[in-house]
Scaffold this motif. Structure first.
Motif, PDB file in Angstrom:
ATOM      1  N   GLY A 515       0.821  -1.207   0.000  1.00 35.35           N
ATOM      2  CA  GLY A 515       0.000   0.000   0.000  1.00 35.35           C
ATOM      3  C   GLY A 515       0.854   1.255   0.000  1.00 35.35           C
ATOM      4  O   GLY A 515       2.063   1.212  -0.220  1.00 35.35           O
ATOM      5  N   TRP A 526      -2.007  -3.224   1.318  1.00 35.28           N
ATOM      6  CA  TRP A 526      -2.851  -2.746   0.216  1.00 35.28           C
ATOM      7  C   TRP A 526      -4.224  -3.370   0.356  1.00 35.28           C
ATOM      8  O   TRP A 526      -4.331  -4.545   0.689  1.00 35.28           O
ATOM      9  CB  TRP A 526      -2.206  -3.164  -1.097  1.00 35.28           C
ATOM     10  CG  TRP A 526      -2.850  -2.612  -2.331  1.00 35.28           C
ATOM     11  CD1 TRP A 526      -2.653  -1.381  -2.868  1.00 35.28           C
ATOM     12  CD2 TRP A 526      -3.742  -3.294  -3.213  1.00 35.28           C
ATOM     13  NE1 TRP A 526      -3.383  -1.250  -4.027  1.00 35.28           N
ATOM     14  CE2 TRP A 526      -4.063  -2.400  -4.267  1.00 35.28           C
ATOM     15  CE3 TRP A 526      -4.310  -4.564  -3.227  1.00 35.28           C
ATOM     16  CZ2 TRP A 526      -4.910  -2.742  -5.314  1.00 35.28           C
ATOM     17  CZ3 TRP A 526      -5.163  -4.898  -4.259  1.00 35.28           C
ATOM     18  CH2 TRP A 526      -5.450  -3.990  -5.300  1.00 35.28           C
ATOM     19  N   PHE A 527      -5.229  -2.620   0.124  1.00 32.18           N
ATOM     20  CA  PHE A 527      -6.637  -3.015   0.182  1.00 32.18           C
ATOM     21  C   PHE A 527      -7.193  -2.996   1.597  1.00 32.18           C
ATOM     22  O   PHE A 527      -6.663  -3.603   2.508  1.00 32.18           O
ATOM     23  CB  PHE A 527      -6.897  -4.406  -0.397  1.00 32.18           C
ATOM     24  CG  PHE A 527      -8.380  -4.706  -0.503  1.00 32.18           C
ATOM     25  CD1 PHE A 527      -9.115  -4.225  -1.565  1.00 32.18           C
ATOM     26  CD2 PHE A 527      -9.040  -5.419   0.485  1.00 32.18           C
ATOM     27  CE1 PHE A 527     -10.470  -4.463  -1.664  1.00 32.18           C
ATOM     28  CE2 PHE A 527     -10.405  -5.660   0.406  1.00 32.18           C
ATOM     29  CZ  PHE A 527     -11.118  -5.188  -0.685  1.00 32.18           C
ATOM     30  N   ASP A 528      -8.263  -2.271   1.719  1.00 38.43           N
ATOM     31  CA  ASP A 528      -8.946  -2.170   2.990  1.00 38.43           C
ATOM     32  C   ASP A 528     -10.436  -2.107   2.639  1.00 38.43           C
ATOM     33  O   ASP A 528     -10.858  -1.229   1.902  1.00 38.43           O
ATOM     34  CB  ASP A 528      -8.495  -0.878   3.680  1.00 38.43           C
ATOM     35  CG  ASP A 528      -9.216  -0.653   4.987  1.00 38.43           C
ATOM     36  OD1 ASP A 528     -10.147  -1.431   5.294  1.00 38.43           O
ATOM     37  OD2 ASP A 528      -8.857   0.288   5.697  1.00 38.43           O
ATOM     38  N   PRO A 529     -11.201  -3.074   3.134  1.00 41.20           N
ATOM     39  CA  PRO A 529     -12.621  -3.077   2.754  1.00 41.20           C
ATOM     40  C   PRO A 529     -13.303  -1.734   3.020  1.00 41.20           C
ATOM     41  O   PRO A 529     -14.163  -1.316   2.254  1.00 41.20           O
ATOM     42  CB  PRO A 529     -13.220  -4.168   3.636  1.00 41.20           C
ATOM     43  CG  PRO A 529     -12.093  -5.044   3.999  1.00 41.20           C
ATOM     44  CD  PRO A 529     -10.859  -4.180   4.003  1.00 41.20           C
ATOM     45  N   SER A 532     -12.898   0.372   0.043  1.00 41.45           N
ATOM     46  CA  SER A 532     -13.195  -0.193  -1.271  1.00 41.45           C
ATOM     47  C   SER A 532     -14.636   0.115  -1.638  1.00 41.45           C
ATOM     48  O   SER A 532     -15.560  -0.422  -1.066  1.00 41.45           O
ATOM     49  CB  SER A 532     -12.972  -1.705  -1.254  1.00 41.45           C
ATOM     50  OG  SER A 532     -13.947  -2.341  -0.458  1.00 41.45           O
ATOM     51  N   TYR A 568      -8.920  -0.562  -6.831  1.00 37.98           N
ATOM     52  CA  TYR A 568      -8.474  -1.903  -6.442  1.00 37.98           C
ATOM     53  C   TYR A 568      -8.671  -2.925  -7.557  1.00 37.98           C
ATOM     54  O   TYR A 568      -8.706  -4.118  -7.322  1.00 37.98           O
ATOM     55  CB  TYR A 568      -9.224  -2.370  -5.187  1.00 37.98           C
ATOM     56  CG  TYR A 568      -8.829  -1.650  -3.919  1.00 37.98           C
ATOM     57  CD1 TYR A 568      -7.500  -1.477  -3.580  1.00 37.98           C
ATOM     58  CD2 TYR A 568      -9.799  -1.161  -3.045  1.00 37.98           C
ATOM     59  CE1 TYR A 568      -7.137  -0.822  -2.409  1.00 37.98           C
ATOM     60  CE2 TYR A 568      -9.453  -0.509  -1.871  1.00 37.98           C
ATOM     61  CZ  TYR A 568      -8.119  -0.339  -1.566  1.00 37.98           C
ATOM     62  OH  TYR A 568      -7.765   0.287  -0.403  1.00 37.98           O
TER      63      TYR A 568
ATOM     64  N   LEU B 411      -5.562 -10.618  -6.976  1.00 38.10           N
ATOM     65  CA  LEU B 411      -4.918  -9.320  -6.780  1.00 38.10           C
ATOM     66  C   LEU B 411      -3.683  -9.442  -5.909  1.00 38.10           C
ATOM     67  O   LEU B 411      -2.794  -8.605  -5.959  1.00 38.10           O
ATOM     68  CB  LEU B 411      -5.907  -8.343  -6.136  1.00 38.10           C
ATOM     69  CG  LEU B 411      -7.148  -8.018  -6.967  1.00 38.10           C
ATOM     70  CD1 LEU B 411      -8.139  -7.228  -6.150  1.00 38.10           C
ATOM     71  CD2 LEU B 411      -6.764  -7.246  -8.218  1.00 38.10           C
ATOM     72  N   LYS B 414      -2.792 -11.963   1.370  1.00 40.50           N
ATOM     73  CA  LYS B 414      -2.744 -11.309   2.667  1.00 40.50           C
ATOM     74  C   LYS B 414      -2.652 -12.378   3.747  1.00 40.50           C
ATOM     75  O   LYS B 414      -2.916 -13.549   3.486  1.00 40.50           O
ATOM     76  CB  LYS B 414      -4.018 -10.480   2.895  1.00 40.50           C
ATOM     77  CG  LYS B 414      -4.229  -9.392   1.875  1.00 40.50           C
ATOM     78  CD  LYS B 414      -5.280  -8.425   2.334  1.00 40.50           C
ATOM     79  CE  LYS B 414      -4.745  -7.019   2.259  1.00 40.50           C
ATOM     80  NZ  LYS B 414      -5.524  -6.051   2.990  1.00 40.50           N
ATOM     81  N   LEU B 460      -6.642 -12.447  -2.293  1.00 46.62           N
ATOM     82  CA  LEU B 460      -7.620 -11.385  -2.511  1.00 46.62           C
ATOM     83  C   LEU B 460      -7.883 -11.374  -4.009  1.00 46.62           C
ATOM     84  O   LEU B 460      -6.950 -11.387  -4.805  1.00 46.62           O
ATOM     85  CB  LEU B 460      -7.049 -10.035  -2.065  1.00 46.62           C
ATOM     86  CG  LEU B 460      -7.968  -8.832  -2.285  1.00 46.62           C
ATOM     87  CD1 LEU B 460      -9.130  -8.868  -1.316  1.00 46.62           C
ATOM     88  CD2 LEU B 460      -7.201  -7.535  -2.120  1.00 46.62           C
ATOM     89  N   LEU B 462     -10.648 -10.185  -7.388  1.00 45.50           N
ATOM     90  CA  LEU B 462     -11.777  -9.439  -7.934  1.00 45.50           C
ATOM     91  C   LEU B 462     -12.597 -10.431  -8.753  1.00 45.50           C
ATOM     92  O   LEU B 462     -12.070 -11.043  -9.674  1.00 45.50           O
ATOM     93  CB  LEU B 462     -11.265  -8.307  -8.823  1.00 45.50           C
ATOM     94  CG  LEU B 462     -12.313  -7.477  -9.554  1.00 45.50           C
ATOM     95  CD1 LEU B 462     -13.176  -6.719  -8.569  1.00 45.50           C
ATOM     96  CD2 LEU B 462     -11.650  -6.511 -10.521  1.00 45.50           C
ATOM     97  N   PHE B 473     -15.116  -7.908  -4.491  1.00 42.16           N
ATOM     98  CA  PHE B 473     -13.834  -8.384  -3.989  1.00 42.16           C
ATOM     99  C   PHE B 473     -14.085  -9.571  -3.073  1.00 42.16           C
ATOM    100  O   PHE B 473     -14.985  -9.544  -2.243  1.00 42.16           O
ATOM    101  CB  PHE B 473     -13.104  -7.283  -3.216  1.00 42.16           C
ATOM    102  CG  PHE B 473     -12.736  -6.113  -4.069  1.00 42.16           C
ATOM    103  CD1 PHE B 473     -11.723  -6.226  -5.009  1.00 42.16           C
ATOM    104  CD2 PHE B 473     -13.417  -4.916  -3.973  1.00 42.16           C
ATOM    105  CE1 PHE B 473     -11.375  -5.156  -5.823  1.00 42.16           C
ATOM    106  CE2 PHE B 473     -13.087  -3.835  -4.793  1.00 42.16           C
ATOM    107  CZ  PHE B 473     -12.062  -3.959  -5.712  1.00 42.16           C
TER     108      PHE B 473
END
Lengths: 837, 669
Positions: A515, A526-529, A532, A568, B411, B414, B460, B462, B473
């Motif tokens: 991120g 990177w990515f956080d609900p 998003s 995203y 993607l 995590k 993760l 899409l 997602f």
């Protein structure tokens, strides 16, 4: 954090209709595909676009407490509350009184035309403040917003503006001034040849907004783009009271526990707003007269859904084929085939009886349902279990918060003790929830949450036995041959090498540090609900707004989605770059190939079965006991050109249709086994199984002369090498690094002056690449290093002079420049300027 | 059509014309039970459950068939079931039956394949009841063929004929083969094996799957390798459309079990496996796998409209769209889509201020709005097209999908710990590789799974599952193969868990509350410990949906024209309070006492809510005393309401109703 209060806002739009607003401009319109077309419109039309988008947002949200009013200045008429009382506020018109907007508000705004008299925006602002203040006289807590839309070309009476600021601050007004072609550093945009008056006005507006508590000024093009920025509609979940029970409160009240709790939603699926259906009203004879008059009008009527019920009286006659016929009928019905309709009879809804189907029999049930299960409202805890055994994938839907009654400290303490007890022992609870007396129960789990200031539970619904579908799938690990032995090697089983490649891939694609940098310069995940946005919701909303404010979506196409909605959609650049090598390796070792989906084989198989029967009966026992022996039947020529790829699906056997001679099947397998050892054999014949996988080694590139060991850029033709590498999409970082080194080497060599032009060209390309490929730090490091090398002894000060001549285009990449490309840099604009001077 | 309602439910409530789930709706399932009636299958033994009752394998098999029929009839009212018996000398007495009238000797079609109906199930129930009274009944009804065994080839041929005659072409067809004989051809005749194999291939190629249930007992263990492994080998060959083309071996399609597990084994196979969708999985540019997806869960609510006449008939529902003012139906192809016109928007144009019609709006645009666009060559082109601020259905879809094609796009990865409990909005789906569309999928999938499990990662991605779905997602949660106690193997694959969007997440409305002391927590912990299951988890299998079961039992009774005894219903989801009190009752009492004594009992929440009102709250004890002395009416409405609210009761109605409700509450507590 507590949710903000939505609505309860009055926004005043103050619109400039002075003559200068009639100036025609060409506005670049981008359609969804990213193509631009120029559309001509007046500054006023353009400005109104923004106002309409803002108002549409209110219509979209549909809150009664989200209201707006419109004040026009530079109007032909004068009509406003202050002028009526004191005079002196000419050409200011209260165009639309404050209220909840709807489509007619937008239609009215569309009707605005530039006038012949200039108006004063400050007059209008004061009118807006006063109009808003009177309307909200008894609603002190409402949020007040004022938006001025102007081109800043008309004179302003600036006297006493400080008093206006004080007044606005006192009323807590947020003022936004949106200007046509205003300078805007965020955009960034600076208008060339700005008129004198406009420059002065803009200056004034800047001072005005910056001296307020809450004021802002911006360019209209930027403002229009930002209206498409996704914004979450804040929904405050209602707290619903219920009780949490442990034990039997009826018969053993002395022991059983009963707590008063409140439930509220923690997640709830939001959906795109639904579209309304419209159809062009076609003229018919009756109103032809009217049509004559309204020739230039087309009416789109909103449609309403109507449900009709039909019955087929003849259906009973041919019971057996009933089903198939019905399907056909339904299809025909859709096409409106009149013949079929004939046998159908329309039935009024009142004549229908509700019931249920029980196989081919019916069980009538006039009430629509049988007596319901008797249940009692509340959440019953059925027991606790260790949190580690929770199966996350079973969660069925929305999550709910369970709070202790906010009005009872005792209940809060009680729940807190249970939550803590659960949290300490890492437990979850199984619970049964009945939302109202008589409602169907739901099963779920409760998990404790211990926060600094509050302790609560979270509920997640779990499936009933009926909800879980259990399917059997072949094991991915355990393949057994006919003798019952477990296989260690098989095309379906990954090899050590493949596992290793995958490990590298997983590591490279890790998002933990992908991120943006936080304040301390550390990379965040990177990515956080919670950041998003649902792309569908916001895209649909954007499209709705667009349709509401434009007259035609063909000539005025919907712009592309706001970048925020798509942020995203692709893995971060950093990660992709890092993973490039791992991806290549995976591609090489796994050799996943698209096969033609197996065609559905129609019955034409007798032949095969017969032939098969004989030989297979005697099959040697060592043979793999593979129940399916399918394979992608054919390969397209392009795939065949690949050097002997493994096709595990087709490891052996053939599609049923391809039953040429199964007698030789076992031999052909042998053959294939041999084939795999010769990776250069041309692709196998169609219909034959492909060989087992043989991971081909990737051929390392030939080392060209002039290329230092380990480098992919040679000193001889650096630019060519560099471009070639980029074109192949290979490791960009490596190419950048190597070219930097090569340039420095070449420049530092004696007699380098004959290559000066070439090196400058290299640098131009390098810088461009760095800017686009997020290698900005690498460039800045390189150019700093080059400068110090050139200017030290023995350096090449002459070369640096050449670089300086080119100027900023070969200088440090500044923050501002980086931003345009979506990158980042720690070099300020000034620093970059000084560096090259 | 209830059975697959959940699958059919398209996320977008509108645009039904875009739905493509119809294949699931129309696809019917046909099961032919093929039960061995040999001497050993009919041999009586003591019923393990009931004393003094004799039973036999055939009885158990038929009972399982009856249970499946009973379930199918509710879950899939259009599905068909038939029962074929072999190794019996019983002859088809009714020659008028066309279906399977020519089946091979010593096979008997007990129930021809037909859609299920109440009488059909009852026929079976009656037979079972009779057999329970007289254990010899089975033998009498289906006399065993004792002199030899029917060649398996003949059995398969008979199945084929029966299915050919009875099953709709488009249905998914399966034969549940139930036998205890592992070596039906002791002579070892090559010929017989070959014919069995050939006929089985015939069967498979006409789209029929054979799912064998082999019964194994201590006296008569079942050895697959004796005969079946060589015959069943190519079973799944012709089975293109299903994803069960799997490579592997016996356990996939063969269940060997003890007779008492027959039903539960059948349950696993009861629903035909259907791929919900099959879409590509992009791991990276040019690195694509394909996956078949399977969903689980949820059941539809049954609501049918039935017309009454001399018989019952389903009414066909048709939806049309009409322009209300004109009362004219509109062709679907001509429908365009636009945004809502806003509150109270009606024919809002200056000339048409007649908002009398009120409810329905229309949007008026200038026709022939001479749209001026710059043509390609720079000159202005005048269009006389009607300006149209509306979109087509196609455009609508592109707004939803954002132009993506169906697929799963990885993607990145995590840590497993980042998949929070609260990040959930919807049930998960299960994905499994589809070697058919991309070769090499299985090993890649397997390697990915292993690597992620090893590193404790989640993926993760899409995802766009269908062409008209919306992108979402998802977390990819790796699932390793795991056997549970019931012989059920969790297959390896990924759970695809949709994550909430920012739009779906709601803030916590409460950020502060009183917290318990250490002492009180310890008291609570005492009873929490006692009612914990040591190594438990949430067991879905233990909780059948009670409301659904209750409904279905009543439906069944109604169909069988029987009275339903509501008392007989047992709700398995109710907490086992007796056990809880026994284990932790005294500890709970202690905790309750500690809560009562807690200093918080005397605290009042400051400020919020009580807006300038005098503190009128009366405590529960006072209300209780009023209740006991019959003086509830002395209390004020707000006091009653406060009390009711605190008990989670409704606060609507007049004072008398409130008083009643309060006393009701005390009555029941």
């Amino acid at each position: 954090m507590p949710a903000e209060r939505a609505g309860y806002t009055v926004t005043m739009f103050v619109i400039d209709t002075s003559p200068s607003m009639a100036n025609i401009r060409s506005v670049e319109m981008q359609n969804s595909a990213g193509e631009t077309t120029a559309v001509e419109m007046s500054n006023l039309q353009w400005s109104l676009q923004y106002v309409k988008l803002k108002i549409q947002e209110m219509i979209f949200n549909g809150r009664k407490t989200d209201q707006c009013g419109v004040i026009v200045f530079g109007a032909e008429d004068t009509k406003n509350i202050i002028h009526a009382e004191h005079g002196g506020y000419d050409n200011v018109l209260e165009y639309i009184p404050i209220g909840q907007p709807n489509a007619s508000t937008i239609a009215k705004i569309d009707a605005l035309e530039p006038s012949t008299v200039a108006g004063d925006s400050m007059d209008a602002l004061i009118v807006a403040i006063e109009t808003q203040a009177r309307y909200l006289a008894s609603k002190k807590t409402w949020t007040r917003k004022i938006t001025i839309v102007t081109d800043g070309e008309s004179p302003i009476e600036v006297e006493d503006w400080e008093a206006t600021v004080t007044k606005m601050d006192a009323l807590n007004i947020t003022l936004v001034i949106v200007g046509v072609d205003f300078d805007d550093e965020y955009m960034p945009y600076t208008e060339p040849n700005k008129s004198h008056i406009k420059r002065a006005n803009e200056e004034f507006y800047k001072i005005l907004t910056s001296s307020m508590h809450s004021g802002d000024i911006g360019n209209i093009a930027y403002a229009i783009r930002e209206t498409a920025a996704p914004e979450v509609k804040v929904v405050k979940s209602a707290l619903l009271g219920t009780v949490l029970r442990i034990g039997d409160v009826e018969t053993r009240a002395d022991e059983a526990i009963e707590l008063s709790v409140k439930a509220s939603k923690a997640t709830a699926m939001a959906r795109p707003k639904s579209w309304k259906k419209f159809a062009l009203r076609e003229s018919n004879r009756e109103d032809e007269m009217q049509v004559e008059q309204d020739k230039d009008k087309a009416v789109f009527a909103q449609l309403k859904m109507k449900t009709e019920y039909f019955i087929d009286r003849n259906a009973g006659a041919d019971d057996d084929e009933d089903d198939e016929i019905k399907v056909e009928e339904e299809e025909l019905l859709d096409e409106g085939n009149p013949e079929v309709k004939k046998s159908l009879e329309k039935i009024e809804k009142e004549e229908l009886v509700r019931g249920f189907k029980y196989g081919t029999t019916y069980a009538p049930c006039p009430d629509g349902q049988f007596p319901r299960l008797q249940t009692r409202k509340g959440i019953d805890i059925c027991g606790f279990f260790p949190e580690k055994n929770f199966r996350r994938e079973l969660s069925m839907g929305d999550i709910q918060y369970i709070w202790a009654d906010p009005s009872s400290p005792q209940q809060q303490v009680a729940l807190s003790s249970i939550v803590q007890a659960m949290a300490d022992t890492k437990r979850m609870a199984i619970a049964r929830w009945v939302s109202r007396d008589g409602m169907d129960p739901k099963m779920g789990v409760l998990t404790p949450v211990v926060q600094d200031n509050v302790h609560f539970l979270l509920w997640s619904q779990m499936p009933f036995a009926d909800d879980v579908r259990k399917y059997t799938f072949a094991s991915l690990d355990t393949l057994i041959n006919k003798k019952g032995q477990v296989l260690k090697e098989h095309p379906y089983l990954p090899t050590e090498e493949q596992l290793e490649a995958m490990d590298k891939f997983v590591d490279a694609m890790d998002l933990v540090d992908a991120g943006d940098k936080d304040e301390e310069g550390n990379r965040t995940p990177w990515f956080d609900p919670s950041l998003s946005f649902n792309p569908a919701i916001h895209r649909v909303k954007q499209a709705m707004f667009h349709a509401a404010v434009v007259k035609d979506v063909v000539s005025n196409p919907l712009p592309p989605p706001h970048p925020e909605t798509l942020k995203y959609f692709d893995p971060p650049k950093r990660v992709l770059k890092r993973a490039r090598a791992a991806v290549e390796e995976c591609k090489a070792v796994f050799k996943v190939k698209e096969g033609k989906p197996c065609p559905i084989v129609l019955p034409k198989k007798v032949a095969r079965a017969k032939v098969n029967g004989h030989e297979h009966a005697n099959d040697e026992d060592d043979d793999l006991l593979l129940l399916d022996r399918k394979q992608p039947v054919e390969r397209t020529p392009s795939q065949m050109s690949v050097v002997e790829e493994a096709a595990p699906a087709s490891s052996k056997g053939k599609a049923p249709a391809n039953a040429e001679d199964s007698a030789t099947e076992s031999e052909s397998e042998e053959e294939l086994l041999l084939e795999k050892k010769v990776p250069s054999t041309p692709a196998p014949k169609q219909g034959r199984g492909a060989p087992l996988p043989t991971p081909a080694r990737s051929v390392s590139p030939m080392i060209d002369a002039g290329r230092a060991p380990g480098r992919i850029i040679g000193n001889t033709y650096p630019l060519k090498d560099f471009q070639k590498n980029l074109a192949q999409g290979d490791v960009v970082s490596k190419a950048v690094e190597d070219l930097s080194a090569v340039i420095a080497e070449v420049v530092m060599k004696p007699f380098s002056s004959r290559r000066t032009d070439e090196m400058l060209q290299c640098m131009t390309t390098l810088r461009k690449t760095c800017l686009e490929e997020d290698e900005i730090d690498a460039w800045n490091a390189f150019i700093r290093d080059l400068k110090s090398k050139c200017l030290s002894r023995p350096g090449n000060p002459g070369f640096w002079q050449h670089v300086k001549k080119v100027g900023r285009d070969l200088g440090l990449i500044s923050k501002q420049e980086a931003k345009k490309q979506g990158g980042d840099s720690d070099v300020s604009e000034n620093e970059a300027g000084e560096f090259i001077s | 059509m209830p059975p697959y309602d959940d699958w059919n439910k398209i996320d977008e409530e509108e645009d039904e014309e875009l739905q493509d789930a119809s294949i699931y709706e129309t696809k019917k399932d046909v099961i032919l039970f093929c039960i061995d009636c040999s001497e050993t299958m009919l041999r009586l033994y003591d019923d393990p459950k009931y004393e003094d009752v004799k039973t036999c394998h055939v009885f158990t098999a038929l009972e399982a068939a009856m249970q499946i029929e009973k379930r199918k009839i509710i879950v899939g009212p259009n599905d068909s079931v038939g029962i074929l018996l072999f190794n019996t000398t019983r002859k088809s007495e009714n020659t008028s039956r066309t279906q399977g009238s020519e089946i091979k000797a010593n096979t008997y079609l007990f129930q021809p394949i037909s859609p299920l109906s109440a009488p059909k199930v009852q026929e079976l129930i009656q037979l079972l009841d009779a057999a329970r009274d007289d254990p010899e009944e089975m033998r009498k009804t289906f006399p065993p063929f004792t002199t030899a065994r029917v060649p398996m080839g003949d059995v398969f041929t008979s199945c084929n004929w029966v299915l050919r005659d009875g099953a709709p072409k488009t249905a998914s067809k399966r034969v549940f083969l139930i036998t205890d004989e592992d070596n039906p051809h002791p002579s070892g005749s090559k010929q017989l094996i070959t014919s069995a194999r050939t006929t089985l291939i015939d069967l498979t190629q006409s789209g029929v799957t054979v799912e064998p249930f082999f019964i194994s007992t201590n006296e008569k263990p079942f050895d697959v390798s004796k005969f079946y492994s060589s015959v069943l080998l190519p079973t799944n060959l012709g089975d293109e459309e299903e994803i069960q083309e799997d490579s592997s071996v016996l356990p996939e399609s063969i269940s060997i079990s003890r007779i008492d597990e027959l039903l539960s084994q059948m349950r696993f196979h009861e629903t035909p496996k259907r791929a919900l969708f099959s879409i590509p999985f992009h791991l990276a540019d040019g690195f694509t796998l394909a996956y078949g997806l399977i969903t689980e869960q949820r059941k539809g609510v049954y609501k049918y409209f039935v017309d009454l006449g001399d018989r019952m008939e389903v009414a066909t529902v048709r939806t049309t769209y009409v322009d209300e003012d004109r009362q004219a139906e509109v062709d679907r192809a001509k429908i365009v889509y636009g945004p809502d016109l806003g509150a109270g928007a009606a024919g809002d144009n200056e000339e048409e201020e007649d908002e009398s019609s009120g409810t329905f709006g229309a949007r008026i645009v200038k026709a022939g709005n001479r749209v001026r666009t710059k043509g390609k060559k720079g000159q202005h082109v005048e269009d006389l097209i009607i300006a149209k601020p509306f979109y087509s259905a196609e455009e609508l879809r592109s707004f939803r999908t954002l132009g993506l094609e169906p697929g799963i796009k990885l993607l990145g990865f995590k840590d497993r710990s980042e998949l929070a409990f609260e990040d959930n909005v919807k049930h998960s789906q299960f994905i499994y590789p589809n070697e058919m569309s991309h070769s090499g999928s299985k090993r890649t999938f397997s390697a990915l799974l292993k690597s992620m499990v090893k590193k404790n990662k989640i993926g993760l991605a899409l995802c766009l599952n269908r062409r008209n779905a919306t992108p979402v997602f998802c977390a990819l949660l790796p699932q390793e193969e795991a056997k549970d106690s019931n012989d059920w193997t969790d297959p390896a694959g990924f759970h695809l868990i949709p994550l909430p969007f920012a739009d779906d997440i709601r803030g916590a409305p409460i950020s502060e509350a009183f917290r318990a002391s250490e002492g009180l927590k310890t008291t609570a912990r005492a009873w929490v410990d006692k009612i914990s299951v040591k190594n438990g988890t949430y067991p879905p299998d233990s909780f059948p949906n009670p409301a659904l079961a209750y409904h279905n039992e009543q439906l069944e009774a109604s169909a069988f024209r029987e009275e339903y005894d509501t008392e007989s219903f047992e709700d398995l989801t109710e907490p086992k309070s007796d056990m809880m009190h026994k284990r932790a009752g005294h500890l709970m009492r202690e905790w309750k006492k500690a809560v009562m004594d807690d200093p918080s009992a005397s605290l009042v929440v400051p400020g919020a809510g009580s807006k300038r009102k005098a503190d009128v709250s009366v405590d529960e004890a006072e209300i209780k005393s009023k209740y006991e002395s019959g003086l509830l009416a002395k209390l004020r409405v707000d006091q009653l309401k406060d009390f009711l609210k605190s008990k989670g009761q409704a606060v609507s109605g007049k004072k008398a109703e409130l008083v009643d409700r309060v006393s009701d509450w005390f009555d029941s507590h």
